[in-house]
Structure formats: structure tokens, C-alpha cells
Motif scaffolding. Structure first.
Motif, mmCIF file in Angstrom:
data_model
loop_
_atom_site.group_PDB
_atom_site.id
_atom_site.type_symbol
_atom_site.label_atom_id
_atom_site.label_comp_id
_atom_site.label_asym_id
_atom_site.label_seq_id
_atom_site.Cartn_x
_atom_site.Cartn_y
_atom_site.Cartn_z
ATOM 1 N N THR A 117 0.838 -1.191 0.000
ATOM 2 C CA THR A 117 0.000 0.000 0.000
ATOM 3 C C THR A 117 0.873 1.240 0.000
ATOM 4 O O THR A 117 2.073 1.183 0.246
ATOM 5 N N ASP A 118 0.242 2.401 -0.223
ATOM 6 C CA ASP A 118 0.994 3.647 -0.313
ATOM 7 C C ASP A 118 1.783 3.960 0.944
ATOM 8 O O ASP A 118 2.833 4.587 0.879
ATOM 9 N N ARG A 119 1.287 3.515 2.092
ATOM 10 C CA ARG A 119 1.974 3.905 3.324
ATOM 11 C C ARG A 119 3.336 3.215 3.469
ATOM 12 O O ARG A 119 4.146 3.608 4.307
ATOM 13 N N HIS A 120 3.598 2.196 2.655
ATOM 14 C CA HIS A 120 4.871 1.483 2.764
ATOM 15 C C HIS A 120 5.929 2.061 1.832
ATOM 16 O O HIS A 120 7.088 1.677 1.924
ATOM 17 N N ILE A 121 5.547 2.924 0.936
ATOM 18 C CA ILE A 121 6.492 3.433 -0.048
ATOM 19 C C ILE A 121 6.915 4.842 0.333
ATOM 20 O O ILE A 121 6.100 5.675 0.710
ATOM 21 N N LEU A 122 8.220 5.116 0.232
ATOM 22 C CA LEU A 122 8.747 6.426 0.569
ATOM 23 C C LEU A 122 8.504 7.388 -0.587
ATOM 24 O O LEU A 122 9.143 7.315 -1.620
ATOM 25 N N THR A 123 7.544 8.251 -0.439
ATOM 26 C CA THR A 123 7.219 9.246 -1.457
ATOM 27 C C THR A 123 7.348 10.623 -0.842
ATOM 28 O O THR A 123 7.668 10.777 0.321
ATOM 29 N N GLY A 150 5.435 13.553 5.811
ATOM 30 C CA GLY A 150 4.639 13.076 6.934
ATOM 31 C C GLY A 150 5.510 12.577 8.054
ATOM 32 O O GLY A 150 5.250 12.826 9.221
ATOM 33 N N SER A 151 6.591 11.861 7.717
ATOM 34 C CA SER A 151 7.501 11.367 8.747
ATOM 35 C C SER A 151 8.155 12.521 9.472
ATOM 36 O O SER A 151 8.266 12.529 10.682
ATOM 37 N N ALA A 152 8.590 13.519 8.698
ATOM 38 C CA ALA A 152 9.242 14.658 9.326
ATOM 39 C C ALA A 152 8.278 15.457 10.159
ATOM 40 O O ALA A 152 8.651 16.079 11.143
ATOM 41 N N ALA A 153 7.009 15.449 9.778
ATOM 42 C CA ALA A 153 6.038 16.274 10.480
ATOM 43 C C ALA A 153 5.473 15.600 11.711
ATOM 44 O O ALA A 153 5.255 16.247 12.731
ATOM 45 N N LEU A 154 5.233 14.321 11.609
ATOM 46 C CA LEU A 154 4.620 13.620 12.737
ATOM 47 C C LEU A 154 5.627 13.470 13.862
ATOM 48 O O LEU A 154 5.272 13.475 15.025
ATOM 49 N N GLY A 155 6.715 13.169 13.344
ATOM 50 C CA GLY A 155 7.654 12.882 14.376
ATOM 51 C C GLY A 155 8.191 14.208 14.995
ATOM 52 O O GLY A 155 7.892 15.277 14.549
ATOM 53 N N PRO A 199 13.596 2.693 2.576
ATOM 54 C CA PRO A 199 12.500 3.298 1.820
ATOM 55 C C PRO A 199 11.134 2.894 2.346
ATOM 56 O O PRO A 199 10.134 3.520 2.025
ATOM 57 N N ASP A 200 11.089 1.871 3.194
ATOM 58 C CA ASP A 200 9.824 1.344 3.691
ATOM 59 C C ASP A 200 9.552 1.891 5.094
ATOM 60 O O ASP A 200 10.398 1.807 5.990
ATOM 61 N N ALA A 201 8.362 2.451 5.303
ATOM 62 C CA ALA A 201 8.030 3.077 6.582
ATOM 63 C C ALA A 201 8.061 2.083 7.729
ATOM 64 O O ALA A 201 8.505 2.405 8.836
ATOM 65 N N ASP A 202 7.596 0.869 7.510
ATOM 66 C CA ASP A 202 7.608 -0.141 8.558
ATOM 67 C C ASP A 202 9.035 -0.529 8.935
ATOM 68 O O ASP A 202 9.342 -0.757 10.106
ATOM 69 N N GLN A 240 13.650 -0.235 12.853
ATOM 70 C CA GLN A 240 15.021 0.164 13.155
ATOM 71 C C GLN A 240 15.060 1.194 14.284
ATOM 72 O O GLN A 240 15.946 1.137 15.155
ATOM 73 N N TYR A 241 14.106 2.127 14.277
ATOM 74 C CA TYR A 241 14.068 3.112 15.363
ATOM 75 C C TYR A 241 13.757 2.442 16.697
ATOM 76 O O TYR A 241 14.337 2.785 17.734
#
Length: 552
Positions: free
Chosen positions: A2-8, A14-19, A492-495, A500-501
Motif C-alpha cells: 500500500t501507499d503507506r509502505h512506499i517512501l514518497t 509526513g515522517s518529518a512532520a509527525l515525528g 525506503p519502507d516506513a515499517d 530500526q528506530y
């Protein structure tokens, strides 16, 4: 997938903002145009003409600034407060932690492999002195930031294509920084860099025309930055009166002119700030959570709690042999009732921290280091702690009552387990040379944003970010943590990034990098007749000051 797994572009963003003598001022009647003066303009309201009913706003500055308002110089929270009104970045973290365009006109275009970031700059921008602000200023700013001679923290920009060659003397420009035209700025990196935007897109832009001739070796400390002449934010520099205030005036060239003409950032203690809220001498102040109830009772003030994305910590100097022992660091954590500090010093407006990572990246099942003096004694015994040695604990007193309380609690409770702590009250100027020369034992400080972009923790944890190369002020080193963070940033994958974090957080929890204390809420007290104010974490400065206005 799904789209949430691909780094776009969307997921990167979104990653920079949420976190993303002070008390004396209250005792006299100052002339008009200085802090505390009755500066009413006579306007009946902030109506259709956009004019504010008062032409001066007085803000609380919780510590003395270093007074060097350079975006790449080591800075304190008060320095950041001033610079947030003077300069703007490409993107800025708003009150919700989302990265939003500022000098950039829109979100950047990000390549699928997260190696190229293309920004469109707003048209017709000007510096406060009337000179145009273009993409060339962006190339200049990021070149200065990546230049090891100009910026001791240049390591943060080491992922830029060509940065190594530039610093090695084999190139005269950084190939990964280009401006195809006046409104286009492109950043290229040496490899996938999912965390880039949250790390460096918030860098405040510097004026090339005003600073290009400053020597690289002294760039960040040049006297120019004590009174910068070109600003891009809603205000420009006016005056810095030591130990009293910083005055800023409206930037006549700003794209959306500020409604209030003058800003005074006043250097007073927390108790004086609380008093001046009642007298009307301050319009905005971050106050102690324990004072919130009494301040809220004032008819002229409203209270707002703002969660913060960083944390307050006690930072060990791990170049000292005694603090290299993990059992000593674990013992210090167990010896101090951090939950008690949150309840008493913060009135419950905060949370205990058990990792440098935001809770969103911290897995379940980690050591919570609950208050346990007996465990602390056992660990110190196993580490052969020398009780005849004292430890100096340095912090800036007066501006943050919770930190004052934390210092006292740490001293008392460590004494109970056999550790002698000497309290050392210092000025902001103490920290830079102390970290550089490694002449401190433990320091208390706060700040950071490890939520908007989780990879920001790399700057305070990584072995190659030891001060002055970055914000690793404790000289912590754990190669496994370094590797997990790098893997997260390149994934590249959000999961995969999340896994890793979490792995890095678990490792750092077991091998504490610093004495994590708590994440406090910032409690803002704001005059009821001030409209348009949005509170951020106190160390982050201010946002959208051009929208501030007073009603009658």
C-alpha cells in the motif's frame, strides 16, 4: 504494497512532520517605546485596516541569550526566540509538528529514492534592507552550514553531494546544492535520506549580500550577528540591551506586514514574569505549571498547555571514566524519583522519559528505571563507585523553575545512595566552552525535537556527532545505536524505518546516553486582548508573529 509502505514526497514530509537588572524594570515607569510602557496607539480595535490597538508587545525571555543571532552558531532557547522572529527557513514545524512551507512556496518535490529534493521559493521576497531574497541565498546558506570552517556542526550536512569534496579542498562548490533559477533550489544527497527534511529544511536562511565577506573561521561568532542588518522574518533587529531586553522592529519588506510595530523580549526571572503578567508589563510568558492556577485567575490572561517534542535531561560527561560505566548511569536513573519531579515541579504537566526517542518510536518492555534507591546502591557497588568523588551539576537557574527543582532533587536523592553532588549555577555562556573543552561533570538542559523527525536523535546520539560536530554533548558512543539509526534513515519502507528506530531505542534504553528526566508541557500565559498567538515549545521560538494583534 500500500501507499503507506512506499517512501514518497508525502511520506517523507509526513515522517518529518509527525515525528519540527530585570526586576528593576517593574519598579519604574519606563519611557514610551521601552518594555512595560503604555504603548496604546489610540486605535479602537484591530479592525479592517489591520492596525493593532497597541504598537508594542512584551514577551518573556526565560534566560539571557548568548547574543549571537547566527543560524549556525551554538544557540540557546532565548537565542532561538529572537532568531525565529528575524529569519525564516524553507519549512517550519507548526504547532502540531507538521512541516509547512515558509520561504518555500509549497512542499518540495522528492525523488522516489529520496536523494533529490526540489524546492520552489516564493516570488518577490526581500530582505529587510530591500535586497532580493532568491534561491542563491539558499545555496549560500547551505554551503555555509556544510562548510566545516564556518560551522563546527557541519557534519549534519555531510550527506550532501559534494560536501566531502568541498571540505577536502578539491571543489569550490557543493555539487548537491544548486539554483537553476531565482525561485528553484535543489538539494541532492549521496544516498537515500528519508530524514533530510526534518533535519535541515528548517535551517534559517542567511543573507548572502550582507555576510559573504565574513571570514569562514569566525563566521558564526562574527560581531555582525550581534546586530544583523538584514532579516527575512516579520521583524528586524533593533537593539540588545544586556541583561534587560532585545528590541525588534517591524520588517517593512516582509510579504505580510506585521500588525504590531515593536517587540521587546524581556530578560526577567520566572517569578518576576508571573508578577508582570498581572500588571500588564508582559503580554506573553511561558510560566511554571505550578503557577498556572493563580495566573489563570487573572482577568486579563488566558492559559494554554503545549506538549513539547524534546525533553529535559542531565547530561553526563562520558569522557570521564566514571561515567563510561553503564551501571553508574543506570544507578543515577534509579536513584532519582523522576515521577515525583513531574508531579511536584510540573504539577503533572509532563511525562517521564526513558529514551532519547519519542514514545512513538520507543517499544514496550524497556527498562523504566523506576525510583529504586536500593537498586541504585547495588549498581554503584558493582561499578566500584568512589564515594569520595564529588560531581558538579551545572544548569541555568531562575528561568525554568522545574529545572531548579530537578537539580535540588537530584542532589538530595543521589546523596542518599552515596553520591555527593555540588550544584553549580551558571550563565548561558558556560556551555559552549565547557562542552568543547570537556570541563563539566553533568549539565541540565532541555529542548530538541525528536518527534517531527525521529532521525534527529542521530545528532545527539551518534559517535560522529560529538560536540562540536553535533549535539552529542555527553560524548556518548554506541556503534549498534549508530548503525540502527543509519539503517532507519536509509530504509525506503516506513515499517522498516519504525523497526530500526525501535531497535535503536531499545539499545539506548539499556545503555543510557543521558539521564532522561521528563518531557514538559510548555504552559503559555497570553494577554486576552492579544489575538493570533500560537504557542510552540518554549525553546523553539515563535511562529506567525505577523498575525499578532491587540484588540482594544
Amino acid at each position: 504494497m500500500t501507499d503507506r509502505h512506499i517512501l514518497t514526497r508525502r511520506t517523507v514530509l509526513g515522517s518529518a512532520a509527525l515525528g519540527a537588572a530585570a526586576a528593576g524594570l517593574a519598579a519604574c515607569s519606563p519611557p514610551e517605546g521601552t518594555p512595560g510602557a503604555d504603548s496604546g496607539s489610540g486605535a479602537s480595535d484591530a479592525g479592517g485596516d489591520g492596525k493593532s490597538a497597541k504598537d508594542t508587545i512584551n514577551l518573556f525571555m526565560y534566560q539571557k541569550p548568548n547574543g549571537i543571532f547566527c543560524p549556525i552558531a551554538p544557540s540557546s532557547g532565548p537565542d532561538n526566540q529572537v532568531m525565529s522572529l528575524l529569519f525564516e527557513p524553507l519549512l517550519i514545524a507548526d504547532a502540531e509538528g507538521k512541516l509547512v512551507p515558509r520561504i518555500a512556496e509549497k512542499e518540495p518535490e522528492v525523488s522516489e529514492d529520496a536523494t533529490t529534493f526540489t524546492f520552489t521559493i516564493r516570488k518577490d521576497l526581500k530582505w529587510s534592507d530591500g535586497q532580493p531574497l532568491t534561491a542563491r541565498d539558499l545555496v549560500y546558506t547551505y554551503t555555509r552550514a556544510a562548510d566545516a570552517k564556518s560551522n563546527p556542526g557541519a557534519g549534519m550536512y555531510g550527506a550532501l553531494q559534494g560536501a566531502a569534496e568541498y571540505n577536502g579542498g578539491t571543489a569550490t562548490e557543493i555539487s548537491g546544492l544548486t539554483a537553476p533559477d531565482d525561485t528553484t533550489f535543489v538539494i541532492a544527497t549521496t544516498g537515500p535520506n528519508a530524514g533530510l527534511l526534518g533535519q535541515i529544511a528548517t535551517l534559517l536562511v542567511m543573507p548572502e549580500h550582507a555576510t559573504k565577506d565574513l571570514a569562514a573561521e569566525t563566521f558564526a561568532s562574527d560581531p555582525y550577528w550581534s546586530a544583523p542588518t538584514a532579516a527575512s522574518g516579520p521583524y528586524q533587529f533593533g537593539e540588545f540591551k544586556t541583561d534587560q531586553y532585545v528590541k525588534l522592529t517591524k520588517n517593512p519588506e516582509y510579504r505580510e506586514p506585521a500588525k504590531i510595530d515593536n517587540v521587546f523580549l524581556k530578560m526577567v526571572t520566572a517569578d518576576v514574569a508571573t508578577s508582570q503578567l498581572g500588571t500588564g508589563e508582559l503580554d506573553v510568558a511561558a510560566i511554571s505549571a505550578n503557577d498556572a492556577e493563580s495566573v489563570e485567575a487573572l482577568d486579563t490572561v488566558t492559559i494554554t498547555d503545549v506538549p513539547t517534542n524534546g525533553f529535559v535531561r542531565a547530561c553526563w560527561n562520558q569522557t570521564q571514566e566514571r561515567f563510561k560505566d553503564v551501571k553508574v548511569r543506570q544507578a543515577f536513573l534509579c536513584a532519582v524519583d523522576r515521577e515525583g519531579i513531574v508531579k511536584s515541579a510540573l504539577a503533572g504537566k509532563g511525562k517521564v522519559r526513558n529514551s532519547a526517542f519519542d514514545p512513538a518510536q520507543t517499544p514496550d518492555g524497556i527498562d523504566e528505571y523506576a525510583f529504586d534507591p536500593e537498586r541504585a546502591k547495588k549498581l554503584l557497588g558493582e561499578a566500584n563507585w568512589d564515594g569520595s568523588q564529588s560531581v558538579k551539576l551545572a544548569w541555568i537557574a531562575g528561568g525554568n523553575p522545574d529545572r531548579d527543582a530537578a537539580a535540588t532533587v537530584i542532589q538530595s536523592q543521589l546523596k542518599d545512595v552515596g553520591v555527593t553532588v555540588e550544584l553549580q549555577q551558571v550563565e548561558g555562556s558556560f556551555f559552549t566552552p565547557a562542552y568543547k573543552d570537556r570541563t563539566y561533570d553533568i549539565t541540565i538542559y532541555g529542548g530538541g525535537d525528536y518527534k517531527s523527525e525521529p532521525f534527529s536523535t542521530y545528532n545527539i546520539l551518534a559517535t560522529d556527532r560529538w560536540n562540536p560536530q553535533g549535539g552529542n554533548n555527553g560524548y556518548y558512543s554506541n556503534p549498534e545505536v549508530d548503525a540502527a539509526l543509519k539503517a532507519a534513515n536509509e530504509a525506503p519502507d516506513a515499517d522498516d524505518r519504525q523497526k530500526q528506530y525501535e531497535a535503536a531505542a531499545k539499545l539506548e534504553n539499556a545503555d543510557p546516553s543521558q539521564m532522561w528526566l521528563y518531557t514538559p508541557d510548555t504552559v503559555w500565559a497570553v494577554a486576552k486582548n492579544l489575538q493570533g498567538f500560537t504557542g510552540l515549545s518554549i525553546d523553539k521560538g515563535f511562529i506567525d508573529a505577523q498575525k499578532w494583534t491587540f484588540t482594544a
